[in-house]
Design a protein around this motif. Structure first.
Motif, PDB file in Angstrom:
ATOM      1  N   PHE A  55      -1.578  20.019  -2.219  1.00 19.18           N
ATOM      2  CA  PHE A  55      -1.270  21.161  -1.918  1.00 19.18           C
ATOM      3  C   PHE A  55       0.180  20.368  -0.613  1.00 19.18           C
ATOM      4  O   PHE A  55       1.175  21.248  -0.430  1.00 19.18           O
ATOM      5  N   LEU A  58       3.604  21.866  -1.537  1.00 27.24           N
ATOM      6  CA  LEU A  58       3.855  23.256  -1.528  1.00 27.24           C
ATOM      7  C   LEU A  58       3.645  23.557   0.078  1.00 27.24           C
ATOM      8  O   LEU A  58       3.608  22.792   1.146  1.00 27.24           O
ATOM      9  N   ASN A  59       4.378  25.092  -0.048  1.00 26.85           N
ATOM     10  CA  ASN A  59       4.732  25.510   1.977  1.00 26.85           C
ATOM     11  C   ASN A  59       3.299  25.558   2.303  1.00 26.85           C
ATOM     12  O   ASN A  59       2.083  25.886   1.454  1.00 26.85           O
ATOM     13  N   SER A  60       2.933  25.517   3.956  1.00 23.79           N
ATOM     14  CA  SER A  60       1.313  25.597   3.858  1.00 23.79           C
ATOM     15  C   SER A  60       0.780  26.786   4.104  1.00 23.79           C
ATOM     16  O   SER A  60      -0.292  27.024   4.618  1.00 23.79           O
ATOM     17  N   VAL A  62       0.193  28.344   1.630  1.00 24.81           N
ATOM     18  CA  VAL A  62      -0.177  28.489  -0.158  1.00 24.81           C
ATOM     19  C   VAL A  62      -1.310  27.873   0.489  1.00 24.81           C
ATOM     20  O   VAL A  62      -1.731  27.214   0.542  1.00 24.81           O
ATOM     21  N   THR A  65      -4.443  28.009  -5.500  1.00 33.08           N
ATOM     22  CA  THR A  65      -3.165  27.748  -7.108  1.00 33.08           C
ATOM     23  C   THR A  65      -4.271  27.458  -8.106  1.00 33.08           C
ATOM     24  O   THR A  65      -5.411  27.595  -7.908  1.00 33.08           O
ATOM     25  N   SER A 168      -4.449  17.605   0.058  1.00 39.39           N
ATOM     26  CA  SER A 168      -3.682  18.710   1.135  1.00 39.39           C
ATOM     27  C   SER A 168      -3.077  17.141   1.524  1.00 39.39           C
ATOM     28  O   SER A 168      -2.487  17.619   1.882  1.00 39.39           O
ATOM     29  N   GLN A 197       5.681  17.575   6.553  1.00 35.75           N
ATOM     30  CA  GLN A 197       5.185  19.215   6.581  1.00 35.75           C
ATOM     31  C   GLN A 197       6.441  20.112   6.386  1.00 35.75           C
ATOM     32  O   GLN A 197       6.693  21.006   5.786  1.00 35.75           O
ATOM     33  N   ILE A 200       9.111  20.183   4.239  1.00 39.83           N
ATOM     34  CA  ILE A 200       8.687  21.660   2.329  1.00 39.83           C
ATOM     35  C   ILE A 200       8.489  22.626   3.746  1.00 39.83           C
ATOM     36  O   ILE A 200       9.336  23.747   2.556  1.00 39.83           O
ATOM     37  N   ASP A 201       7.736  23.219   4.742  1.00 44.38           N
ATOM     38  CA  ASP A 201       7.984  24.335   4.783  1.00 44.38           C
ATOM     39  C   ASP A 201       9.463  24.978   5.214  1.00 44.38           C
ATOM     40  O   ASP A 201       9.773  26.412   5.321  1.00 44.38           O
ATOM     41  N   GLY A 204      11.326  23.677   1.391  1.00 37.18           N
ATOM     42  CA  GLY A 204      11.556  23.465   0.273  1.00 37.18           C
ATOM     43  C   GLY A 204      11.768  22.693  -0.519  1.00 37.18           C
ATOM     44  O   GLY A 204      11.309  22.258  -1.197  1.00 37.18           O
ATOM     45  N   THR A 206      11.235  19.105  -2.284  1.00 40.28           N
ATOM     46  CA  THR A 206       9.524  18.011  -1.577  1.00 40.28           C
ATOM     47  C   THR A 206      10.270  16.395  -2.801  1.00 40.28           C
ATOM     48  O   THR A 206       9.659  15.298  -2.654  1.00 40.28           O
TER      49      THR A 206
END
Length: 254
Positions: A55, A58-60, A62, A65, A168, A197, A200-201, A204, A206
């Protein structure tokens, strides 16, 4: 000529013995029973007979899945639905009941040899510092027995067992401070998972292998992260963002 016939006869005798042994070794797959195998989805990152999901990329926001397991029956389709049993291997699994959701009734539809089993996995407080493991086994019932393990180069392995692991956690990218680039170090300072993080947030992004210091992409990451951090701290004036070590998150000022 005689020698040639002898070699050919020996060759076919060897094939007969080989396939005869194979048949005996794989029994009961040759006694009429229908076998069922599991595999992961290559598009979701399944490798071999397992899948590892993070995880962290991904955006925190999220928090869960959906992972797809592909079920395949070996044999001919029939004109009625067939139930099958998919069990959690409790000895090999450590995922907690609130960290995943899975259906209880599984069916290969009529006139079909395949089905998809969705498993919803969840981000949890535990997976912030550890991983959760869920091992699924095909169990025997009146319709199916566990299928053989089939390995095809470049494709997920199909077999009687599948392992799903998720976390995570984030790991430091090589581009952060490794020679010769260290692009993200000059951009955001010492590494922390909190800073990772934020990238990423805020952006986007990665993957960072193409991030060069003092480049357009580098400035974009820096400015978006600084904007994100300022917005967060303004919304929490008495509790600025801290990293996993308890230190206040700060970026260099250029």
């Amino acid at each position: 000529m005689y020698r040639c016939k002898l070699i050919i006869s020996s060759f076919f005798l060897s094939l007969f013995i080989f396939f005869g042994c194979k048949k005996n070794e794989q029994d009961p797959f040759f006694n009429g029973a229908t076998a069922l195998s599991i595999s992961g989805d290559a598009k979701q990152g399944a490798v071999g007979d397992s899948l590892v999901f993070s995880f962290g990329v991904l955006n925190s926001d999220v928090t869960d899945t959906l992972i797809k397991l592909h079920m395949r029956a070996i044999g001919a389709p029939v004109d009625q639905d067939r139930q099958f049993v998919l069990s959690v291997n409790s000895q090999l699994s450590d995922a907690q009941s609130d960290e995943y959701e899975i259906e209880k009734n599984f069916i290969i539809p009529a006139n079909s040899l395949s089905a998809i089993v969705p498993i919803r996995i969840k981000r949890s407080a535990r997976t912030e510092s550890a991983s959760a493991t869920l091992v699924m086994d095909v169990s025997v019932n009146e319709n199916f027995i566990p299928g053989p393990k089939l390995e095809i180069v470049g494709q997920p392995t199909s077999g009687p067992r599948f392992t799903l692991r998720w976390t995570s956690q984030l790991t430091k990218p090589a581009a952060w401070d490794d020679f010769p680039y260290a692009a993200l170090y000059f951009c955001l300072g010492e590494y922390s998972t909190a800073k990772h993080q934020i990238i990423i947030d805020a952006t986007g992004i990665t993957t960072y292998d193409d991030v060069m210091a003092v480049s357009d992409r580098w400035y974009y990451i820096y400015n978006k992260c600084l904007e994100w951090l300022n917005t967060y701290n303004q919304a929490h004036p008495d509790a600025p963002l801290r990293d996993e070590n308890g230190d206040i998150v700060e970026f260099p000022i250029f």
